[in-house]
Motif scaffolding. Structure first.
Motif, short mmCIF file in Angstrom:
data_model
loop_
_atom_site.label_atom_id
_atom_site.label_comp_id
_atom_site.label_asym_id
_atom_site.label_seq_id
_atom_site.Cartn_x
_atom_site.Cartn_y
_atom_site.Cartn_z
N ASP A 189 0.85 -1.07 0.11
CA ASP A 189 0.00 -0.04 -0.07
C ASP A 189 0.90 1.31 0.40
O ASP A 189 0.79 2.00 -0.71
CB ASP A 189 -0.69 -0.13 0.80
N PHE A 190 2.12 0.92 1.51
CA PHE A 190 2.86 2.16 0.85
C PHE A 190 3.51 2.33 -0.80
O PHE A 190 3.83 2.95 -0.60
CB PHE A 190 3.59 2.36 2.38
N GLN A 191 4.09 1.17 -0.77
CA GLN A 191 4.64 1.27 -2.42
C GLN A 191 3.58 2.18 -2.95
O GLN A 191 4.05 3.22 -4.60
CB GLN A 191 4.97 -0.13 -2.62
N ARG A 192 2.44 1.86 -3.34
CA ARG A 192 1.67 2.31 -3.86
C ARG A 192 1.67 3.30 -4.35
O ARG A 192 1.46 4.59 -5.28
CB ARG A 192 0.35 1.49 -4.38
N VAL A 193 2.07 4.18 -3.24
CA VAL A 193 1.37 5.39 -2.46
C VAL A 193 2.73 6.60 -3.56
O VAL A 193 2.41 7.18 -3.66
CB VAL A 193 1.01 6.28 -1.15
N VAL A 194 3.92 5.60 -2.85
CA VAL A 194 5.34 6.00 -3.54
C VAL A 194 5.43 6.82 -5.01
O VAL A 194 6.01 7.64 -5.38
CB VAL A 194 6.27 5.20 -3.04
#
Length: 663
Positions: A467-472
């Motif tokens: 999820d965090f990677q997707r935001v990055v």
């Protein structure tokens, strides 16, 4: 959470190691075993040697599935507690909605030390079945989807004290030294909430709100979540502290702390908040004189983190601290429990209010999203408020993360508490993942925009690493799969063996990369080199995408030294740096050189006979930017964004590839 241990506390903890609890895990009986936790990690809970069958806790899969049949909205704890006792009595109300068509059983968890006197559904008694900590109430009337369930559990007993949790137990009492103050407190992370109240221990289901009432001796104060609504006089020289929080909360962040506290409170004004935030502190008598300066840092920390991450998540209620001898701190929502106060500890626990409390890891495998983020916030606070300690923090974090270790930042066995709260992996390497991401982005404004976007998208929810990677990737517009695969899901760190040679104004560097782990044999990463000469120091930034990389740079003066990663942006080790004339390439007439490299725009060609027939420019993930025919030995890339590029030069009978860095 973050821990600091005294010798007395360590002695006590070692005594705890002697007792183990058994847990039923999906019909497999496993032995829980006490293991030592690294000195500045944080949490309290079970340690299991079982494989990672249960990513969301230690409950059996069938019981967990029963708990998933309802959505929990609200807890109300109404308990009788004292500062010098593990005895607990009272009742807990769980208000929920049915999620499936037929709910005939209501499942929750409560330690077998406690006798359940009665369970009521909407005031009607239920029969119960118990298996260790797993409790099932047979409902007198089945509920349909969307129906409300008001379940009240009356119980009493003595909280376990065998020390089977990582630090003490879910509920503890001890005398804080040198203050001589008896304190009772809770510490539920990650699986120990059931050691003091009936609970649904699934991270994915945050309660929408919580009420905590504690009846205790009139000499005591009680710290808990949210705002203190009132203190109600009760018979027999007792009073009831009534706390209420209207923010969503994960089960392990519900807390109590009972002691003969003195209160020290103040308001902090912050842009973005409609009113000042109350900072409410419950301290041991006499402790304020020792800790006032450090406690007062909470105000600047609140303001700084609100500037960087967005306004303090619980600004409509409060922030504060309750002291307890836990050997560090635990980020209980709106009221951290701390044993002492110092810069990084106080900053770490406050940062958890954003990273862990408001946005919570979806399961304990992703604990770095809590602990790595809070640990990196220590550095962010130092950079702004105590800049002289920045390099010391980085030195310690790197040294700890470079200790020989096995495993990834991602926790493969999320039932193993010592692994969840591993200091080197979950805390320091987790923090350095953010540090390296910040450098890879090459833009602080973009980095903090990513954090704020991530926080906004997952506020009051749970999130995973992907999820965090997707935001990055969404905010930066760049792919970062390789980054998370190697630094979070991969293992180890790169090791560089560097040789250099100088020929006139040209310096040649050959860097050979190996890895500390065979599981991640190569790290694709930018690397900075500091080239010191008799005239000046120059820092160059290059990409390392294969095991052996050769670089060439123009310099002024005579080289006096070369340093890898001089500003500590990369987790790495250097096996050696040496001068080696053998790396000088053949005669310049045969070797293609592009200079200056790095360049601010203009590029010159030197070396091969004649000009290339065409030059193609690609970014470092292989996307074609343009192809052109050079009209002379110089051309411009001033229109390109800052970063590394690959130039493919075509000659009549051959081609060449050169990496160049655009400043």
């Amino acid at each position: 959470m973050k821990q600091r241990f005294t010798a007395l506390q360590l002695f006590s903890f070692f005594k705890f190691y002697l007792v183990c609890l058994s847990f039923l895990v999906f019909a497999l009986k496993t032995q829980a075993q006490r293991l030592t936790k690294e000195i500045h990690s944080c949490a309290a809970a079970r340690i299991s040697t079982t494989p990672a069958l249960l990513a969301d806790g230690i409950t059996s899969i069938p019981h967990r599935e029963l708990m998933r049949q309802y959505d929990l909205h609200w807890y109300k704890l109404d308990l009788n507690l004292e500062r010098n006792s593990l005895n607990i009595s009272g009742n807990v109300t769980l208000f929920a909605s049915a999620l499936v068509n037929t709910v005939s059983q209501f499942a929750f968890e409560l330690h077998p030390n406690f006798t359940i006197q009665q369970v009521l559904l909407d005031g009607i008694p239920c029969t119960i079945r118990r298996n260790n900590s797993e409790v099932i109430a047979e409902l007198p009337t089945a509920k349909r989807a969307q129906d409300k369930l008001l379940v009240q559990v009356f119980y009493e007993g003595r909280a376990p004290s065998g020390g089977s949790a990582a630090i003490g137990n879910g509920f503890n009492t001890a005398t804080a030294q040198p203050w001589g103050q008896q304190v009772t407190w809770s510490l539920s992370e990650p699986f120990a909430a059931s050691e003091w109240f009936p609970v649904k221990q699934l991270l994915s289901d945050k309660a929408d709100s919580v009420t905590v009432w504690v009846t205790t001796d009139v000499s005591n104060k009680v710290g808990s979540n949210g705002l203190l609504q009132r203190i109600t006089p009760m018979p027999n020289q007792k009073h009831r502290y009534e706390w209420k929080s209207n923010y969503p909360i994960a089960y392990y962040l519900i807390s109590v702390a009972v002691g003969q506290y003195e209160e020290y409170s103040f308001d902090v004004a912050m842009p973005g908040a409609p009113k000042p935030v109350l900072v409410q502190n419950y301290l041991y008598p006499g402790a304020l004189a020792t800790f006032k300066t450090e406690i007062d840092r909470t105000g600047p920390f609140l303001q700084l983190f609100s500037e960087l991450f967005g306004v303090y998540p619980f600004h409509q209620e409060k922030y504060g601290h309750s002291m307890a001898p836990i050997g560090g701190g635990m980020e209980h929502q709106t009221m951290t429990t701390q044993s002492t106060f110092e810069f990084t500890l106080t900053a770490h626990e406050l940062a958890h209010q954003w990273w862990g409390d408001e946005v919570t890891n979806a399961d304990w495998s992703h604990i770095w999203l809590n602990e790595g983020f809070a640990s990196y916030s220590e550095l962010l606070a130092l950079e702004r408020l105590w800049v002289g300690e920045r390099l010391n923090w980085l030195n310690k974090a790197n040294q700890n993360a470079l200790v020989p270790m096995k495993g990834s930042v991602f926790v493969k066995d999320s039932t193993n508490v010592s692994r969840i709260f591993n200091s080197a992996l979950s805390y320091d390497k987790g923090a350095l993942v953010l540090h390296m991401l910040r450098r890879a982005l090459q833009n602080d404004a973009l980095f903090f925009r990513i954090l704020r976007t991530y926080r906004e998208e997952y506020k009051y929810k749970v999130a995973t690493t992907r999820d965090f990677q997707r935001v990055v990737e969404q905010v930066s517009g760049k792919p970062f799969q390789y980054f998370f695969d190697q630094w979070v899901y991969g293992e180890g760190y790169p090791i560089f063996d560097v040789a250099w040679a100088q020929e006139g104004s040209q310096v040649y560097i050959r860097s050979i990369q190996s890895s500390s782990s065979s599981n991640t044999p190569l790290f694709t990463t930018d690397v900075e080199y500091k080239i010191s000469t008799s005239l000046k120091d120059t820092v160059v930034r290059v990409q390392h995408t294969k095991q052996i990389e050769d670089y060439a740079f123009k310099i002024s003066g005579t080289i006096t030294g070369i340093e890898v990663d001089p500003d500590q942006w990369l987790l790495n080790s250097v096996s050696g740096i040496r001068q080696d004339a053998s790396i000088i390439p053949p005669a310049q007439s045969e070797v293609l050189v592009l200079y200056p490299n790095p360049t601010s725009g203009q590029v010159s060609l030197k070396g091969r006979k004649g000009l290339p027939t065409q030059i193609s420019i690609y970014d470092m993930i292989g996307r074609h930017i343009r192809t052109f025919t050079p009209s002379g030995s110089s051309f411009s890339i001033a229109d390109l964004s800052s970063g590394a590029y690959l130039l493919k030069l075509m000659y009549a009978e051959e081609s060449a590839q050169v990496r160049i860095l655009k400043l």
